[in-house]
Design a protein around this motif. Sequence first.
Motif, PDB file in Angstrom:
ATOM      1  N   ARG A 198      -3.754 -12.201   0.523  1.00 42.46           N
ATOM      2  CA  ARG A 198      -2.998 -11.012   0.474  1.00 42.46           C
ATOM      3  C   ARG A 198      -3.980  -9.933  -0.530  1.00 42.46           C
ATOM      4  O   ARG A 198      -4.624 -10.556  -1.362  1.00 42.46           O
ATOM      5  N   PRO A 199      -3.853  -8.568  -0.315  1.00 44.57           N
ATOM      6  CA  PRO A 199      -4.550  -7.687  -1.343  1.00 44.57           C
ATOM      7  C   PRO A 199      -3.692  -7.455  -2.514  1.00 44.57           C
ATOM      8  O   PRO A 199      -2.601  -7.779  -2.569  1.00 44.57           O
TER       9      PRO A 199
ATOM     10  N   ASN B 189      -9.769  -4.810   0.508  1.00 46.97           N
ATOM     11  CA  ASN B 189      -9.245  -4.272  -0.243  1.00 46.97           C
ATOM     12  C   ASN B 189      -9.906  -3.685  -1.563  1.00 46.97           C
ATOM     13  O   ASN B 189      -9.848  -3.917  -2.887  1.00 46.97           O
TER      14      ASN B 189
ATOM     15  N   GLY C 243      -0.419 -12.647   6.627  1.00 45.46           N
ATOM     16  CA  GLY C 243      -1.413 -11.805   5.765  1.00 45.46           C
ATOM     17  C   GLY C 243      -2.628 -11.237   6.391  1.00 45.46           C
ATOM     18  O   GLY C 243      -2.604 -11.099   7.790  1.00 45.46           O
ATOM     19  N   LEU C 244      -3.882 -11.264   5.846  1.00 47.53           N
ATOM     20  CA  LEU C 244      -4.967 -10.571   6.259  1.00 47.53           C
ATOM     21  C   LEU C 244      -5.436 -11.561   7.444  1.00 47.53           C
ATOM     22  O   LEU C 244      -5.532 -12.687   7.159  1.00 47.53           O
TER      23      LEU C 244
ATOM     24  N   MET D   6       0.707  -1.329   0.191  1.00 49.86           N
ATOM     25  CA  MET D   6       0.021  -0.038  -0.010  1.00 49.86           C
ATOM     26  C   MET D   6       0.817   1.291  -0.048  1.00 49.86           C
ATOM     27  O   MET D   6       1.937   1.266   0.542  1.00 49.86           O
ATOM     28  N   GLU D   7       0.553   2.227  -1.066  1.00 49.78           N
ATOM     29  CA  GLU D   7       1.249   3.377  -1.045  1.00 49.78           C
ATOM     30  C   GLU D   7       1.174   4.283   0.160  1.00 49.78           C
ATOM     31  O   GLU D   7       2.117   5.363   0.615  1.00 49.78           O
TER      32      GLU D   7
ATOM     33  N   ARG E 245      -9.500   2.594   6.049  1.00 46.72           N
ATOM     34  CA  ARG E 245      -8.191   2.369   5.186  1.00 46.72           C
ATOM     35  C   ARG E 245      -7.875   0.964   5.480  1.00 46.72           C
ATOM     36  O   ARG E 245      -7.812   0.735   6.655  1.00 46.72           O
ATOM     37  N   MET E 246      -7.432   0.262   4.633  1.00 52.64           N
ATOM     38  CA  MET E 246      -6.958  -1.097   4.866  1.00 52.64           C
ATOM     39  C   MET E 246      -5.531  -1.059   5.490  1.00 52.64           C
ATOM     40  O   MET E 246      -4.621   0.003   5.269  1.00 52.64           O
TER      41      MET E 246
ATOM     42  N   ASP F 246      -2.022  -2.893   5.299  1.00 51.63           N
ATOM     43  CA  ASP F 246      -1.300  -3.859   4.631  1.00 51.63           C
ATOM     44  C   ASP F 246      -0.461  -4.897   5.510  1.00 51.63           C
ATOM     45  O   ASP F 246       0.393  -4.644   6.134  1.00 51.63           O
TER      46      ASP F 246
ATOM     47  N   THR G 216      -8.616  -9.492  -3.438  1.00 54.36           N
ATOM     48  CA  THR G 216      -7.847 -10.331  -2.481  1.00 54.36           C
ATOM     49  C   THR G 216      -7.400 -11.471  -3.059  1.00 54.36           C
ATOM     50  O   THR G 216      -8.010 -11.965  -4.034  1.00 54.36           O
TER      51      THR G 216
ATOM     52  N   ASP H 187       1.266  -4.304  10.572  1.00 52.71           N
ATOM     53  CA  ASP H 187       1.642  -3.869   9.399  1.00 52.71           C
ATOM     54  C   ASP H 187       2.993  -4.054   9.122  1.00 52.71           C
ATOM     55  O   ASP H 187       3.764  -4.650   9.995  1.00 52.71           O
TER      56      ASP H 187
END
Length: 923
Positions: free
Chosen positions: A266-267, A154, A229-230, A1-2, A199-200, A202, A273, A317
């Motif tokens: 994973r996203p 996601n 992971g998630l 994720m940015e 917001r997700m 990561d 996902t 995260d």
Amino acid sequence: MEQPPGPAAPQQEPQPEPRHALVLALELVGAELLPDVGGKAANLGELLQAGLPVPAGFCLTTHAYRRTTSPAGLDAVHAGLVSTAPDDLPGLARQAADARRRVLAAAVPADIVEAVRNAYTALGPDAPVAVRSSATAEDLPFASFAGQQDTFLNVVGFDAVLAAVRQCWASLWTDRAVSYRASHGISPSTVALAVVVQRMVDAAVAGVLFTANPVTGRRHEAVIDASPGLGESVVSGAVNPDHFVVDSGTQTVLERRIGNKGMEIRPMPGGGTERIELSGAGSQPCLDDAQLAALELLGRRAEVHFGAPQDLEWAIDGGGEVWLTQSRPITTLYPLPERQRIRDGTRVYLCFSLAQGLTRPLTPMGLAVFRLIASSVARAAHFDVPVPHDGPAPYVQAGQRLFFDLTPVLRSAIGRAIVPRVFDVMEARSAAVLRQLFADPRFAVTSRSPWRLLRHIAPVATRARVPESLLRALFRPEAALRRAERFGERFRAALVVPAGSTPAQRLDHVERILGQELFPVVPSILPLPALGFALLAAAGRLLGPDGGPGALQPVLRGLPNNVTTEMDLALWQLASVIRADAGSAAVFEGAVFDETGVSELVRRYRARELPAAVQSGLAGFLSRYGHRAVAEIDVGMPRWSDDPAHILGVLANYLRLEDPGQAPDRQFSRAARDAEAQMGRLAAAAGKRSRLRAALVQAALKRTRMFAGLRELPKYHIVEALAAVRGQLQAIGTELAAAGRITDADDVFFLDLVEARDGLTGKPLHDVVAQRRDAYAQELGRRRIPRVLLSDGTEPEALQNGAAGADPGAAAAGVLTGTPASAGTATAAARVILDPRGAQLEPGEILVAPSTDPGWTPLFLTAGGLVMEMGGPNSHGAVVAREYGIPAVVGVPDATSLIVTGHSITVDGAAGTVVPGAPPAGY
């Protein structure tokens, strides 16, 4: 994720949003906005207000859902669901599908679309988010509804977010959600759905955290499941996660079990996902001790904020920061006892309600009655009771059920020797749990002298003239029986209230019965049946190898002087009279025994419109036994004289018995003859050794049969008193309702004795009653009740590997094991009955019940066998089953869940086993 998720930006003094806002930032929501934002959003907002790390986001409120769906015609669906029975799963599913179709077809108003767009844009351009359902009937203290509505992970882009919102709204009407609400009695018109958009995270690793151990009940243990992971992989059960148990006080990792973690979720770039297979992930834990400590601390902070143990979802995260993404109460934990003496360390509480065969909660007045009774017992035994209405120190309440503090018993050598042996014959599984605690150093023996116990027992025994009663029973047994009968006559006379009493005087009368008249019942009568069973054991010793349980048990068949079997046979006699009268029999042949049909019969009885044989016969039965009831130790429960519906249903069951050879009165007489014959055989066997031994065995067994049936008499008299108390409280309730202090006369049973007196002096009590009724309704849904409960919430039975006495080999073969209660075998269809009122038991079927009290026993007359989850060889159900000669096994763990109505089972009452057979054709 940015972009990191970041917590919602703190505001110094946020301006409150209008209650009818379409969108609210998460930091602005809380428990006070539950109807607007739903349980999930409210809890996330509470976490933020407590300063805990929660990803930034917003909530689309229930007003958006209602405005969008109001033209969709859901009122018709609501009406359809209300008219559909909770167990009609196909009917519920049809209604749910119709609701989902209507919701998905509804047009979203333009201002709602714009509100979602603006709030989503504020999170960042094309921010990846989680879109979660937040229902108003969700994440509540009494029903978590976990997983009932949908979540989408996601989600990227506004169009995708709006589509996910629609799907969340529709998920309010999934089959599972509709069925769950129906089973909890939640009206479909009262629920609505908000949507949380966050917001997700990561997540490098994620999972769930329980701030109390949901299996053992221990409040000082945090349980953490984690996987890479998630967190969806853990929540959905797609992987075997790592499992950790952490001591909350010391931060020590008590248990560390590494799962195989064969995949992670994973996203994907652009949204959605994917599942990624992992190789070698199962060998290493995905959390270290520092991370476990950090999670436990966050969980503890959440628990402190909410004031109750929490079930949280979390994620860590890539930078190692921990985030909380959901919190809900753990609804499966049994409530801690009230009035605990924590300063004395961990305490051991025994559930008296279960020991009396009662799984349902007691009404508030029922609890208040037992507080006063317990105080009278304690004072008679020379214990200090500062406030009798509060009960003595050993008395506590938990989950609206009665518990007694047995810690002094476990710490006493005499207590350890006596009390578990009593439970061996009354409730064997409780005895096993108590013995399990003997090895716990917290309950090590601190008293070995019997004098402390004798100091409390001797005054009671002397006052009740117990030694004299025992000697009389040994040498003049008929005189002992007559004395017990005279005691009953005097006791009943003491229950009569003077004519013309005022409501306040009636309440004084109630407290006199509970505080003075009731206690002498047990020490005046119980020594006789106790002597009877002691003499049975003595006869067994005299017989030696010829006196095993298999030889002695038939002596207890068809016992005289048992008020419960006399009651059941009187009801059978009434059925025989009705069968012989064509007009009376036609009433039952033409009746439909659903709630409406039985209600009509009750109406006709009260209007004196039934044929004479039914009308007079039922009136005569109720005049003698109408004080009895199902769950009769609770003064708040209607007596049969208040509502004869149960008795009318039992009569209908009796009239379906067509085989004259199976008539209960004939079976009882046959059992009595067999018992007398067995006594003769045993005396003859003893005579082979000496004539004196034969005479002693004969005399011992004769007194056993004379006195053992009196086991039911103390409770019978106590229930007579409770019925008299109930009658006076009903009169007081009528007065309070007429004065406007409560709404209905029966509301008095949702008060205690002190509050009832306050009402008589003018205090309005409507709010108290409403709160108590809601709490009582919630507890009615609880199925698992601990036999023994520690003050830290631990349920010792949950720590055992399998039920006490269970044979692992038998369990593996599908055989259910319990305690032998009544010899013989029977193979027939099972009938699982959780509440006997209105129950249909076909002749010959095997009754499977959680427990039984005397209110159940009329069903025994036509049963082919009995299986009970509770009880021991001398519990009410076991005693009556032996007298009727039906095979019975008691103390079978989870019998009502593992056995299916209609399936054939084989009950072996001598071996204590229940063997499930094949289901009938069509199942």
